[in-house]
Design a protein around this motif. Structure first.
Motif, mmCIF file in Angstrom:
data_model
loop_
_atom_site.group_PDB
_atom_site.id
_atom_site.type_symbol
_atom_site.label_atom_id
_atom_site.label_comp_id
_atom_site.label_asym_id
_atom_site.label_seq_id
_atom_site.Cartn_x
_atom_site.Cartn_y
_atom_site.Cartn_z
ATOM 1 N N ILE A 14 1.074 -0.730 0.070
ATOM 2 C CA ILE A 14 0.055 -0.053 0.378
ATOM 3 C C ILE A 14 1.342 1.149 -0.263
ATOM 4 O O ILE A 14 1.386 1.537 0.920
ATOM 5 N N PHE A 15 0.845 2.157 -1.098
ATOM 6 C CA PHE A 15 1.670 3.059 -1.289
ATOM 7 C C PHE A 15 1.506 4.186 -2.184
ATOM 8 O O PHE A 15 0.424 4.310 -2.983
ATOM 9 N N GLY A 16 0.740 5.253 -1.640
ATOM 10 C CA GLY A 16 0.728 6.520 -1.994
ATOM 11 C C GLY A 16 -0.376 7.455 -1.612
ATOM 12 O O GLY A 16 -0.038 7.503 -0.113
ATOM 13 N N ILE A 17 -0.807 7.604 -2.005
ATOM 14 C CA ILE A 17 -1.956 9.160 -1.565
ATOM 15 C C ILE A 17 -2.953 8.516 -1.626
ATOM 16 O O ILE A 17 -3.739 7.928 -2.776
ATOM 17 N N PHE A 18 -4.204 7.909 -0.270
ATOM 18 C CA PHE A 18 -5.831 6.962 -0.375
ATOM 19 C C PHE A 18 -6.884 8.376 0.131
ATOM 20 O O PHE A 18 -6.395 8.954 1.375
ATOM 21 N N GLU A 19 -7.286 8.466 -0.202
ATOM 22 C CA GLU A 19 -8.862 8.337 0.150
ATOM 23 C C GLU A 19 -9.313 7.999 1.487
ATOM 24 O O GLU A 19 -9.861 6.786 1.283
ATOM 25 N N HIS A 20 -9.677 8.909 1.862
ATOM 26 C CA HIS A 20 -10.640 8.089 3.565
ATOM 27 C C HIS A 20 -11.995 8.945 3.736
ATOM 28 O O HIS A 20 -12.017 10.240 3.202
ATOM 29 N N ASN B 83 -7.559 12.945 2.361
ATOM 30 C CA ASN B 83 -6.064 12.554 2.152
ATOM 31 C C ASN B 83 -5.524 11.778 2.946
ATOM 32 O O ASN B 83 -5.157 12.697 3.342
ATOM 33 N N ALA B 84 -4.404 11.103 2.844
ATOM 34 C CA ALA B 84 -3.617 10.593 3.404
ATOM 35 C C ALA B 84 -2.477 9.676 3.185
ATOM 36 O O ALA B 84 -2.769 9.300 2.176
ATOM 37 N N PRO B 85 -1.266 10.054 3.499
ATOM 38 C CA PRO B 85 -0.384 8.561 2.778
ATOM 39 C C PRO B 85 -0.431 7.951 3.621
ATOM 40 O O PRO B 85 -0.432 7.332 4.653
ATOM 41 N N HIS B 86 -0.164 5.822 2.975
ATOM 42 C CA HIS B 86 0.388 4.977 3.316
ATOM 43 C C HIS B 86 1.786 4.862 3.070
ATOM 44 O O HIS B 86 1.731 5.236 0.938
ATOM 45 N N SER B 87 2.395 4.216 3.371
ATOM 46 C CA SER B 87 3.531 3.490 2.906
ATOM 47 C C SER B 87 3.762 2.213 3.389
ATOM 48 O O SER B 87 4.788 1.893 4.744
ATOM 49 N N HIS C 116 0.622 7.592 7.303
ATOM 50 C CA HIS C 116 1.660 8.338 7.490
ATOM 51 C C HIS C 116 1.236 9.724 7.124
ATOM 52 O O HIS C 116 1.866 10.330 7.033
ATOM 53 N N PRO C 117 0.323 10.574 8.915
ATOM 54 C CA PRO C 117 -0.187 11.889 7.845
ATOM 55 C C PRO C 117 1.096 12.923 8.171
ATOM 56 O O PRO C 117 0.856 14.125 7.921
ATOM 57 N N PHE D 257 4.087 2.214 -7.820
ATOM 58 C CA PHE D 257 4.401 3.846 -7.876
ATOM 59 C C PHE D 257 3.569 4.087 -6.868
ATOM 60 O O PHE D 257 2.505 3.088 -6.958
ATOM 61 N N PRO D 258 3.650 5.225 -6.428
ATOM 62 C CA PRO D 258 3.180 6.075 -5.460
ATOM 63 C C PRO D 258 1.914 5.940 -6.275
ATOM 64 O O PRO D 258 1.768 6.859 -6.945
ATOM 65 N N LYS D 259 0.484 5.598 -5.552
ATOM 66 C CA LYS D 259 -0.659 6.166 -6.647
ATOM 67 C C LYS D 259 -0.908 7.474 -6.128
ATOM 68 O O LYS D 259 -1.030 7.739 -4.941
#
Length: 309
Positions: free
Chosen positions: A164-170, A188-192, A235-236, A260-262
């Motif tokens: 899970i890598f990139g910016i995701f909608e919550h 949005n918030a980053p995850h890695s 990782h906010p 690839f970071p989404k």
């Protein structure tokens, strides 16, 4: 918020350049108030980068915050100078008799290991147990959220086939809970990370409440014990270029199937640079934690924190 840190900490000059109010110890001693005592257990390999990210995140309220950095005694940092660690970090035996208003435990690049296989796991368990009686509120980030949920509540984690890598909608749930006060319905918030918590373990535990969720990334913010324990699976605190650095680092290593970071780069083109789309909610999250779950919940006499259990 005036952050009180060591005058010689390298992050201090950068923060001052960004017009973030940083107070040294000498000035803070002249103020007739008790600062909040926040201890940060920094498990990330990039120590100074993480220090800067978290100090930025804690700098958005008028509260005075006294920062202590904690390192593992049983595991030596491989990517940071010994001088930096000895100068700015302490170890658990040196602070275990003290009481803190807040504790932050960062993520760590050990997700593919079982918790018990991590060499500093016994030390972390001791600190998490200590936090029940010596800390008003503990904020767990990414791997630390998985570790805390596992230790305190038996929530399992599972490895993923794809990172899970990139910016995701919550989406925000339980909007009246102070921790997510001011959040939009969608953010949005980053995850890695290479693993995730088992949602069913969280949902069936009456002590745990999911406050923000993502269809792709899973539960994001989980709260327990009226905010004594908070778990954030992403990782906010990440800066705008952090995911870029991780992506290019893995490419340079020649790793196979580098994800690839989404939703991170403009038009999905690295040459156009990233788009910052999470900072406001990240700042609100940390501000809400400090205000509602640390400042308004802690006692003036730190020795009375143990009575909050």
């Amino acid at each position: 918020m005036p952050i009180r840190i060591n005058t010689d900490l390298p992050a201090k000059k950068i923060l001052e350049h960004e017009n973030i109010f940083v107070m040294d110890y000498e000035r803070s001693l002249r103020q007739d108030i008790r600062p909040l005592k926040i201890i940060i257990m920094n498990l990330m390999p990039t120590k100074q980068e993480t220090e800067l990210q978290l100090l930025r995140s804690l700098s958005n309220t008028p509260l005075q915050v006294d920062i202590t950095f904690l390192k593992t005694e049983t595991h030596n940092a491989q990517n940071e100078s010994r001088t930096h660690m000895e100068t700015f970090y302490t170890i658990f035996p040196e602070i275990k008799q003290q009481y803190f208003d807040g504790l932050l435990i960062t993520g760590a690049p050990v997700e593919t290991l079982d918790f018990e296989e991590v060499d500093y796991w016994p030390e972390l368990v001791e600190i998490m147990e200590w936090s029940k009686t010596h800390v008003t509120s503990t904020f767990h980030i990414c791997w630390a959220a998985q570790a805390g949920l596992y230790y305190h509540y038996g929530v399992r984690k599972e490895l993923l086939d794809e990172k899970i890598f990139g910016i995701f909608e919550h989406r925000t749930i339980h909007r009246k809970t102070p921790l997510v006060r001011g959040f939009d319905d969608v953010f949005n918030a980053p995850h890695s990370r290479h693993s995730r918590i088992v949602r069913e373990d969280v949902e069936k535990n009456p002590e745990l409440t999911i406050l923000a969720d993502s269809e792709e990334a899973g539960p994001f913010i989980i709260i327990a014990k009226e905010g004594r324990q908070i778990f954030v699976t992403g990782h906010p605190e990440y800066d705008v270029m952090t995911l870029d650095g991780e992506y290019k680092r893995d490419l340079a290593k020649g790793m196979d199937n580098v994800p690839f970071p989404k939703r991170y780069y403009k038009d999905d083109k690295p040459e156009l640079g990233p788009v910052k789309s999470w900072r406001c909610h990240a700042n609100t999250l940390y501000t809400n934690w400090l205000n509602y779950y640390v400042y308004q919940m802690t006692t003036y006499d730190p020795l009375e924190i143990q009575n909050l259990k």
